[in-house]
Scaffold this motif. Sequence first.
Motif, PDB file in Angstrom:
ATOM      1  N   ASN A   1      46.767  51.308  40.707  1.00 31.56           N
ATOM      2  CA  ASN A   1      47.932  51.169  41.602  1.00 31.56           C
ATOM      3  C   ASN A   1      48.604  49.803  41.490  1.00 31.56           C
ATOM      4  OD1 ASN A   1      46.394  49.352  43.129  1.00 31.56           O
ATOM      5  ND2 ASN A   1      45.864  50.873  44.710  1.00 31.56           N
ATOM      6  N   GLY A   2      48.101  48.975  40.570  1.00 29.81           N
ATOM      7  CA  GLY A   2      48.760  47.710  40.297  1.00 29.81           C
ATOM      8  C   GLY A   2      48.376  46.551  41.190  1.00 29.81           C
ATOM      9  N   GLN A   3      47.363  46.722  42.045  1.00 30.49           N
ATOM     10  CA  GLN A   3      46.982  45.639  42.944  1.00 30.49           C
ATOM     11  C   GLN A   3      46.140  44.561  42.252  1.00 30.49           C
ATOM     12  OE1 GLN A   3      45.414  46.760  46.752  1.00 30.49           O
ATOM     13  NE2 GLN A   3      46.783  48.531  46.977  1.00 30.49           N
ATOM     14  N   LEU A   4      45.592  44.878  41.086  1.00 31.61           N
ATOM     15  CA  LEU A   4      44.798  43.902  40.339  1.00 31.61           C
ATOM     16  C   LEU A   4      45.509  43.523  39.057  1.00 31.61           C
ATOM     17  CD1 LEU A   4      41.147  45.350  40.516  1.00 31.61           C
ATOM     18  CD2 LEU A   4      42.096  43.480  41.873  1.00 31.61           C
ATOM     19  N   ASP A   5      45.431  42.245  38.711  1.00 32.28           N
ATOM     20  CA  ASP A   5      45.867  41.867  37.372  1.00 32.28           C
ATOM     21  C   ASP A   5      44.637  41.825  36.470  1.00 32.28           C
ATOM     22  OD1 ASP A   5      44.516  39.411  37.746  1.00 32.28           O
ATOM     23  OD2 ASP A   5      46.346  38.393  38.414  1.00 32.28           O
TER      24      ASP A   5
ATOM     25  N   CYS B   1      39.212  57.446  42.012  1.00 28.58           N
ATOM     26  CA  CYS B   1      39.888  56.395  42.779  1.00 28.58           C
ATOM     27  C   CYS B   1      39.473  56.403  44.245  1.00 28.58           C
ATOM     28  CB  CYS B   1      41.404  56.552  42.664  1.00 28.58           C
ATOM     29  SG  CYS B   1      42.075  56.019  41.070  1.00 28.58           S
TER      30      CYS B   1
ATOM     31  N   ARG C   1      40.749  52.211  41.454  1.00 32.83           N
ATOM     32  CA  ARG C   1      41.922  52.489  42.285  1.00 32.83           C
ATOM     33  C   ARG C   1      42.905  51.329  42.267  1.00 32.83           C
ATOM     34  NH1 ARG C   1      39.357  53.495  46.615  1.00 32.83           N
ATOM     35  NH2 ARG C   1      39.476  51.461  47.635  1.00 32.83           N
ATOM     36  N   ASN C   2      42.409  50.125  42.448  1.00 26.88           N
ATOM     37  CA  ASN C   2      43.298  48.967  42.525  1.00 26.88           C
ATOM     38  C   ASN C   2      43.844  48.564  41.163  1.00 26.88           C
ATOM     39  OD1 ASN C   2      42.939  48.802  45.308  1.00 26.88           O
ATOM     40  ND2 ASN C   2      41.142  47.456  45.113  1.00 26.88           N
ATOM     41  N   THR C   3      43.168  48.989  40.116  1.00 28.59           N
ATOM     42  CA  THR C   3      43.702  48.764  38.766  1.00 28.59           C
ATOM     43  C   THR C   3      44.888  49.678  38.509  1.00 28.59           C
ATOM     44  OG1 THR C   3      41.550  48.070  37.901  1.00 28.59           O
ATOM     45  CG2 THR C   3      43.172  48.855  36.311  1.00 28.59           C
TER      46      THR C   3
ATOM     47  N   GLU D   1      41.719  39.384  37.489  1.00 31.16           N
ATOM     48  CA  GLU D   1      40.924  39.848  38.624  1.00 31.16           C
ATOM     49  C   GLU D   1      40.027  41.017  38.205  1.00 31.16           C
ATOM     50  OE1 GLU D   1      43.750  39.050  42.469  1.00 31.16           O
ATOM     51  OE2 GLU D   1      44.439  40.545  41.000  1.00 31.16           O
TER      52      GLU D   1
END
Length: 756
Positions: free
Chosen positions: A618-622, A607, A614-616, A625
């Motif tokens: 931590n929930g920042q990407l759906d 990450c 990392r963004n997957t 995306e």
Amino acid sequence: MKNTSPLSQIYLDANATTPVLPQAAAAAVNSMKVLFGNPSSSHITGLKAKDLMEQTRANARKVIGADTGNVIFTSGATEGIQTAIISALVEAKKSLDSDKQYSLLYGATEHKAVPESLKHWNQILGINADIKAIPVDGMGNLDKQFIEQEAPSALMICTMAVNNETGVYQDLLALEQVIRHANKHIFWMVDCVQALGKTPLNLAETTIDYAPFSGHKLYAPKGIGFVYIRQSAPFTPIIAGGGQESGLRSGTENLPGMAAINVIFEMLLNEQDSVFASLDTLRGYQTQLVNTLNTAFPEVVYNHSVENSVPTTINFAISGFSSKEIMDLFDAANIRVSSGSACSSKVTRSFVLDAMGLPAWQSESAIRLSFGPAITQTEVDQACQRITSAAKALTHSCMILDNGEIDEKQPLNGLVQLRFGSNCTWVYADQQSKQAFIIDPLPELNDRLDTLLQCQQLELVAVIDTHGHADHQSGRTFLADKHLPTQQTDALGWPQACLQHSQLQYIEIGHQWLVKVATPGHTDDSMTLLLCSPFKDKNDIKQQCQFAFCGDTVLMGSLGRTNFDSSSATDMFSSLKLIHSLIGSDTLICASHDYNNEFTTHLSAECQRNPLLRNTLNGQLDVYEFEKLKADLDSHLCDQTGSEIMCGALTDSQLAGQAIVEYNHQSLNYALANDEVTLIDIREPHEYALQHTEDSSENVPLTRLVQFIQQQQQQKHRKWVLVCRSGSRSFVAAQAMHRLGFDNVAHLKGGYALSS
């Protein structure tokens, strides 16, 4: 820290270079002390120097059979090659037909200095000819039919007398007939570097135009060589200046080098006063070494035939072993050999053996053992004894079998990482229960895996692929048929007779569980296997999990590609979240590929350098995306495939190396005496057994580094210093540990090689 190996060096890499004979060194020193004059000076000191130079030239002519033509002293073979190519192409350019397309021919197994020089001067001189490699057959012989077809429109043809990797020699008389029948006027260069002293030469009786030679391949110093130029061949000086060498090659002559090489010439001309063995004696040495290799390594394969090679070269491969493994083994026994050509670095396979059409594994595992004519029977006997001892050392670490005598073998307990190229196979053994499983078995390692199981007397519980591999075949069927003939499994080897807990399937190995988790994405059949202590429920797994075998779902520096027909980025998005929920951030991940010598990783480390992961997590990407960004990541694969199917896209920014503290021997000795430093020897057990040291280092073989990292998770701030033979393995291992949070890890630069 001092290397205390009592073994003297046995040097068997003469095709790369040779030591200077004492007689030649003495002649060079004498020329510097007594005959130090400039051969171009007209006083007595200069005249004596010039006389030595002309004596050397006369002897060179006798050795190569060149009573006519020019013999010009050079700095070595590379300069001689430039001299030949420039001379030929400058002359050829004078009569070019603008409406005709020309070619330059070279043997496909030529030293790289030849094709690279052809390309360079072809461009510089603006000739723009097609540069074509002459194919060779499985014996290394040039394709004469190809020469017949291509020579009529060729300006120059470059061949070798003797190949530097295999020792294969060409029939120059037969070649001459073909070349001159096809094109009487084509300029012909023959690289004679490896022929000097190993095969008879009579150049003046041939139509060879140019022949470069090098002194350091035959016991003279580096920096002296010569080139033969046929009487009628064109010549263009490549060095202009003071007009030395009768204006053919300017620059003050290398008189010490000439004095030294003259001693070599005299030995070649006067057999009774020579330390050089006869060709028959050298052939006997070759036979003795071959017989020893056959006995020591029953799986040895030879990459050339004795019938058409000089007696001083043996090129071989041992099934199941990389060239580096054998080099490290021989180095530990103080035998110096090489893998293919020593004139290039970071070569993973032999282009010479590739050109001969040999199997890829032989090219990747090739070892060149070469000796000079000054080798003695005593040295050959010692080499054979050490080769035998080295092979026996392999039995100690269960890399080869020794008649089933397994009582004193080093017991295996825990995880082992075996590799072939960038592909990884994982073996886990539980010494108490004598059980083992194998994950992602490679067919190239089948024999070694089979040997390991037999030698350690291990019961194979399962042999499993994490997914259907697109880039290579699996070795699973071979191992399953031999060790698990009655076991019923699915297509990837997961046993049908498994257990179930918390809706997860698992099998037992000793007191551990190997848990199956479906994680599609890279392929639709991808799964992750978790090695855990028994757990109560899914929430408890991350505390009990030691290793996660994720196949190609999570790779070091990337994520597995999702652009196969059976891939799904949507599924990978869900699988990554599932893996994270089960193993957390610090469980070690064991991938199916290691493209950058990183051994292992965990999600926390990935990450830090992989924003997509990392963004997957931590929930920042759906998922939408993720799919878009994953497609962009996979688009980098088009520039990386080459001949290998890459299973994940890597970027330079993701793989930036860490700055590692480097010790030299002086600073390490100080640290060992005055600091709390723990020395870790990462050589393999057979190397460690062959070459003991005075230090109190712990042996952690590189193949077991991942197990060591897992065991030391609570010791990340401890001061570790890694050491190996040359410093290369210790450096990459230290980088891997540093990336995973071992902030005081260092390594010994230069390794044990610089300790004596």
